[in-house]
Design an enzyme around this catalytic site. Structure first.
Site, PDB file in Angstrom:
ATOM      1  N   GLY A  11       0.845  -1.193   0.000  1.00 31.91           N
ATOM      2  CA  GLY A  11       0.000   0.000   0.000  1.00 31.91           C
ATOM      3  C   GLY A  11       0.879   1.241   0.000  1.00 31.91           C
ATOM      4  N   GLY A  12       0.622   2.160   0.894  1.00 39.54           N
ATOM      5  CA  GLY A  12       1.386   3.397   0.890  1.00 39.54           C
ATOM      6  C   GLY A  12       1.077   4.231  -0.333  1.00 39.54           C
ATOM      7  N   LYS A  78       2.668  24.286  -1.719  1.00 37.12           N
ATOM      8  CA  LYS A  78       4.105  24.350  -1.997  1.00 37.12           C
ATOM      9  C   LYS A  78       4.305  25.033  -3.344  1.00 37.12           C
ATOM     10  CE  LYS A  78       8.024  21.248  -2.980  1.00 37.12           C
ATOM     11  NZ  LYS A  78       8.434  19.827  -3.132  1.00 37.12           N
TER      12      LYS A  78
END
Length: 508
Positions: A11-12, A78
């Site tokens: 996952g991640g 950002k």
């Protein structure tokens, strides 16, 4: 053999980005199933909390609301990477800095690089983009009235990686019917031809598939431990091989910089990423030039507090990539594909790029897969090599001589040959679009311009006609005026985030 069953291991961020890319690209294929197998016992690395602007297109494509994303993943905007102390303090001043901005340089007409070379008393980013002033003023890149994924200026995100993976997972499962299995892999079974046949798990038995995607992180269970694909080491060119990562709280009223702060030290650099309630800080260093105790002490000094009071991780970084990224019936993504220090949010960037590339060309059978493999491996090798060069450029352009780390980074033996050739070319003429002829340049002309001339690269000025010089001057004044206007018009960064939390952004 037809490819109808796709299995993602891990996952991640990498695994769930792959699931969403494939789910979107194959949503019309009712005969294809996508399964993601994730261990309940292995936490995600969760260090890569910065992205680049391309992620906006992917999230929009997946159908994820930007407002929901911002609210749920502790997102901040950002607009730049602010590089501090990457140049010699005696020549450029203590605290010298430059911005690698996310808005295109020279947006109002001709490229102003030649004009800057004639007038280097102004910061390059400040001359060519209004975003420089906006970043320094701590303003957001958009207003609450902007539509989702749109803004007055270019931007990416800082985010909580664990929460981001969870949001991606929910979207893939709900929108694209990705099956999610929590299980530990105990064994990998191969076919007679060397392809992967199935994963043997502890609680779900044998899980077979036609195509496998290795997102198992540094473990690289499929591409490395099973298929034995060699690793191309890049430690002779990029020296920083360790990082100490820590999260520290911030006051809820504290101003949030709209950029990543990258501060150089004697053997590497420090990332500093502000989310809404905490900072993610990482001390990147070379074990050849600095020991762990010194690194911990220097990080404590940077934070102004003893790091021992927080949970922190010392992360070894094996720098390089796989010789093949798509081998037999296995694709590697994320940290399983390779790793370069996180100087330009490279891991998420390359994962997003590679997953999208394969998803949009997903072969229907083994014969088509073999053809795709050759092309994909060529493309990704090219992309990884260009990223190595781009990161190396930050180091070898530095004129710091206060520590061996910086001096050795300028050794010609450590500079990739393609980068060395380009730098020689750019001594006589600044970069132009034709220097970046491939569609697979992960970092393009504008990225190089901001770094080269943020670091005062000595390109020889060219003689220009008087009317062109006058036009450049007028354009530079106009950019400065736009910057002043945006500083007044755009909201303070935290103020916008608080409004989004309450009201959300306009739907596309």
């Amino acid at each position: 053999m037809d490819i109808k069953r796709i299995l993602i291991l891990g996952g991640g961020t990498a695994g769930w980005l792959a699931a969403n890319h494939l789910g979107k690209a194959l949503e019309h294929r009712q005969d294809v199933t996508i399964t993601l197998v994730e261990s309940p016992d292995i936490p995600i690395i969760g260090v890569g909390e910065g992205t680049v602007p391309a992620i906006r297109q992917s999230l929009k494509r997946f159908g994820i609301s930007e407002s929901e994303f911002i609210r749920r993943c502790d997102v901040t905007f950002k607009q730049s990477i602010k590089f501090v102390n990457w140049m010699d303090k005696d020549r450029h001043g203590a605290g010298n800095f430059y911005h690698h901005l996310f808005d295109m340089p020279s947006p109002l007409g001709e490229d102003l690089t030649q004009h800057w070379l004639d007038n280097t008393n102004t910061a390059y980013g400040d001359m060519v983009s209004p975003q420089h002033k906006v970043c320094e003023a701590g303003r957001a890149p958009k207003r609450i009235t902007h539509s989702e994924y749109e803004g007055a200026l270019g931007y990416a995100y800082h985010l909580n990686a664990a929460k981001f993976a969870k949001l991606l997972a929910e979207n893939a499962i709900r929108r694209f019917n990705v099956e999610h299995i929590m299980a530990n892999v105990q064994e990998v079974t191969l076919r007679e031809n060397g392809e992967i046949a199935s994963l043997e798990t502890d609680c779900r038995g044998s899980i077979g598939a036609d195509f496998f995607i290795d997102c198992s992180g540094f473990e690289s269970l499929l591409i490395d431990k099973t298929l034995k694909v060699p690793f191309v080491d890049k430690s002779h060119q990029l020296f920083a091989d360790k990082a100490i990562a820590v999260q520290v709280p911030i006051d809820e009223n504290e101003a949030i910089p709209p950029y990543t702060l990258a501060t150089a030290h004697q053997a590497g650099w420090i990332w500093d990423i502000a989310l809404t309630h905490r900072r993610g800080v990482g001390f990147v260093y070379s074990s050849k030039y600095m020991d762990d105790d010194t690194a911990l002490n220097k990080l404590s000094r940077y934070l102004g507090q003893d790091i021992a009071q927080y949970q922190y991780r010392v992360l070894p970084m094996k720098l390089g990539y796989r010789r093949e990224f798509l081998h037999k019936n296995c694709l590697s993504l994320g940290l399983a594909q390779g790793f370069l220090e996180p100087l330009e949010a490279t891991s998420i960037l390359l994962t997003d790029f590679a997953a999208g590339f394969v998803a949009n060309r997903m072969p229907k059978d083994s014969e088509a897969l073999a053809l795709l493999s050759e092309q994909f491996n060529q493309v990704m090798t090219y992309a990884w090599e260009r990223v190595v060069e781009f990161i190396k450029m930050h180091y070898c352009l530095s004129d710091r001589s206060d520590a061996p780390f910086w001096v050795d980074n300028r050794d010609s033996e450590t500079i990739p040959s393609e980068l060395a050739t380009r730098l020689k070319l750019w001594q006589n003429h600044y970069p132009i679009r034709q220097d970046f002829f491939s569609k697979f340049e992960v970092f393009d002309l504008e990225n190089y311009l901001y770094v080269l001339y943020g670091m005062h690269y000595p390109t020889a000025p060219q003689v220009a006609a008087k009317d062109r010089r006058e036009a450049w001057q007028a354009q530079a004044r106009q950019i400065a005026s736009v910057g002043e206007h945006l500083m007044k018009e755009l909201p303070e960064h935290r103020e916008l985030l608080e409004k989004i939390a309450v009201y959300g952004l306009q739907k596309c």
